[in-house]
Design an enzyme around this catalytic site. Structure first.
Site, PDB file in Angstrom:
ATOM      1  N   TYR A   1       0.732  -1.099  -0.051  1.00 56.56           N
ATOM      2  CA  TYR A   1       0.055  -0.080   0.075  1.00 56.56           C
ATOM      3  C   TYR A   1       0.909   1.192   0.088  1.00 56.56           C
ATOM      4  CZ  TYR A   1      -3.816   3.373   1.378  1.00 56.56           C
ATOM      5  OH  TYR A   1      -4.408   4.345   1.470  1.00 56.56           O
TER       6      TYR A   1
ATOM      7  N   ARG B   1      -0.893   4.985  18.198  1.00 50.85           N
ATOM      8  CA  ARG B   1      -1.320   5.431  16.869  1.00 50.85           C
ATOM      9  C   ARG B   1      -2.298   6.851  17.168  1.00 50.85           C
ATOM     10  NH1 ARG B   1       1.014   2.055  15.463  1.00 50.85           N
ATOM     11  NH2 ARG B   1       0.634   0.039  14.043  1.00 50.85           N
TER      12      ARG B   1
HETATM   13  P1  GDP Z   1      -2.086  -0.329  11.308  1.00 53.21           P
HETATM   14  O1  GDP Z   1      -2.099   1.208  11.765  1.00 53.21           O
HETATM   15  O2  GDP Z   1      -1.516   0.003   9.717  1.00 53.21           O
HETATM   16  O3  GDP Z   1      -0.985  -0.841  11.968  1.00 53.21           O
HETATM   17  O4  GDP Z   1      -3.366  -0.691  11.094  1.00 53.21           O
HETATM   18  P2  GDP Z   1      -4.706  -1.166  12.140  1.00 53.21           P
HETATM   19  O5  GDP Z   1      -5.599  -0.310  12.384  1.00 53.21           O
HETATM   20  O6  GDP Z   1      -5.328  -2.585  11.424  1.00 53.21           O
HETATM   21  O7  GDP Z   1      -4.008  -1.534  13.460  1.00 53.21           O
HETATM   22  C1  GDP Z   1      -3.303  -0.884  14.488  1.00 53.21           C
HETATM   23  C2  GDP Z   1      -2.949  -1.684  15.834  1.00 53.21           C
HETATM   24  O8  GDP Z   1      -4.148  -2.025  16.379  1.00 53.21           O
HETATM   25  C3  GDP Z   1      -1.948  -2.565  15.524  1.00 53.21           C
HETATM   26  O9  GDP Z   1      -1.026  -2.711  16.541  1.00 53.21           O
HETATM   27  C4  GDP Z   1      -3.179  -3.705  15.642  1.00 53.21           C
HETATM   28  O10 GDP Z   1      -2.281  -4.882  16.400  1.00 53.21           O
HETATM   29  C5  GDP Z   1      -4.000  -3.283  16.891  1.00 53.21           C
HETATM   30  N1  GDP Z   1      -5.257  -4.072  17.213  1.00 53.21           N
HETATM   31  C6  GDP Z   1      -5.616  -4.356  18.307  1.00 53.21           C
HETATM   32  N2  GDP Z   1      -6.696  -5.278  17.960  1.00 53.21           N
HETATM   33  C7  GDP Z   1      -7.134  -5.034  16.950  1.00 53.21           C
HETATM   34  C8  GDP Z   1      -8.262  -5.721  15.949  1.00 53.21           C
HETATM   35  O11 GDP Z   1      -9.035  -6.218  16.372  1.00 53.21           O
HETATM   36  N3  GDP Z   1      -8.136  -5.525  14.665  1.00 53.21           N
HETATM   37  C9  GDP Z   1      -7.180  -4.521  13.797  1.00 53.21           C
HETATM   38  N4  GDP Z   1      -7.147  -4.292  12.742  1.00 53.21           N
HETATM   39  N5  GDP Z   1      -5.934  -4.130  14.795  1.00 53.21           N
HETATM   40  C10 GDP Z   1      -6.144  -4.390  16.074  1.00 53.21           C
END
Ligand code: GDP
Length: 301
Positions: free
Chosen positions: A123, A196
């Site tokens: 991406y 984040r």
């Molecule tokens: P990123 O910001 O590209 O890493 O994408 P995400 O929004 O999918 O994930 C952000 C963070 O949230 C990562 O550290 C994931 O491990 C954590 N996380 C915790 N629980 C969840 C879940 O249920 N779904 C996702 N997508 N991320 C999770």
């Protein structure tokens, strides 16, 4: 999610003649279809909000698809606009374009100074190509094509898919499901320690309108809330916003992704823009919208 928010913001700012296409109506992977669209509509301005997006699960499972589709979308929409004589274009990407171990908060200037985060490398590469194409066309051929890189987005029209979605909508769905079912536990991914930043999509849409009103915008501008939240803290906020009493379990077999991703928003702030929607307020609104979407069957899964 982003395209709809931009359309709402344009309408609210008095721009009446907005032409949109859904994925079903126009396949952006097809260069001929994109050319025909531009030739028929002859827009003054193009806003490229379309992308194949997904959370850490979706991206890391299929980097090839995220690279191919986003590269094709970027090349077809940006080059197609140029060939059709469009003089102004805003390209949207993501702050995952920056090196995995970038200094925090991440300034625009660190682009291409280090290795990318592996979980969303496809991406990121596609979005870097897109913003570079805009930069080259602007520099060499005199069109005002520029880019905005938003941090993690959430809000109206989000994707609530448990496997492929981003963390915030996925957490809303998990806590809501547990509340309704009376489950004792909610399982979340990773360690909960990554940091984040979250921006409501209506704030991003306002930033798009703001940038498009500038005569000579910078090539590349970050847009974020400026507030960093640990995933554990986000989990508590979502738990509270949904009123779910379930306990949280961390599944460390799932990836954490990049350890920290806070963008430096001093450039856009210095230009005169700042976000309006606080995370707690945006979360409350999003949970209320999610409940309505579940009740009327319109939730995107
Ligand atoms: P990123 O910001 O590209 O890493 O994408 P995400 O929004 O999918 O994930 C952000 C963070 O949230 C990562 O550290 C994931 O491990 C954590 N996380 C915790 N629980 C969840 C879940 O249920 N779904 C996702 N997508 N991320 C999770």
């Amino acid at each position: 999610m982003v395209g709809s928010a931009v359309c709402r913001a344009l309408a609210a700012n008095g721009f009446g003649n907005v032409v949109c296409r859904t994925h079903r109506e126009l396949d952006l992977l097809d260069p001929a279809a994109v050319r025909a669209f531009y030739a028929a509509e002859k827009p003054d301005v193009a806003i490229i909000a379309a992308a194949r997006v997904g959370g850490i699960g979706a991206n890391s499972a299929d980097n090839a698809r995220f690279l191919y589709e986003n590269e094709m979308i970027a090349m077809n929409t940006v080059m197609g606009a140029y060939e059709a004589g469009v003089k102004r274009l805003l390209f949207l990407g993501s702050t995952c374009i920056y090196p995995r171990l970038a200094p925090q908060p991440i300034p625009e200037s660190v682009l291409l100074t280090g290795a990318l985060e592996k979980t969303n490398e496809g991406y990121a590469l596609a979005k870097i190509s897109g913003l570079k194409l805009c930069e080259f066309l602007r520099r060499d051929r005199g069109v005002t094509y520029h880019s905005l890189m938003p941090t993690n987005l959430y809000g109206t029209g989000d994707n609530y898919d448990i496997v492929g979605g981003h963390v915030l909508p996925t957490m809303i769905r998990k806590f809501e499901t547990a509340r309704v079912n009376g489950d004792a536990k909610v399982s979340l991914w990773g360690t909960g320690t990554p940091l984040r930043e979250f921006l409501h999509v209506d704030d991003l849409a306002a930033a798009c309108v703001f940038m498009l009103k500038m005569d000579d915008p910078p090539d590349l501008v970050n847009v974020g809330s400026g507030r960093e939240v640990a995933i554990r803290e986000l989990a508590e906020l979502v738990k509270c916003a949904t009123g779910c009493p379930a306990a949280i379990e961390w599944d460390s077999s799932k990836p954490d992704g990049t350890p920290r991703k806070l963008c430096d928003t001093s450039l856009i702030r210095s230009l005169g823009w700042k976000p309006k929607i606080e995370l707690e307020e945006g979360l409350a609104r999003t949970v209320a919208e999610y409940r309505i979407a579940v009740a009327d069957g319109s939730v995107r899964l």
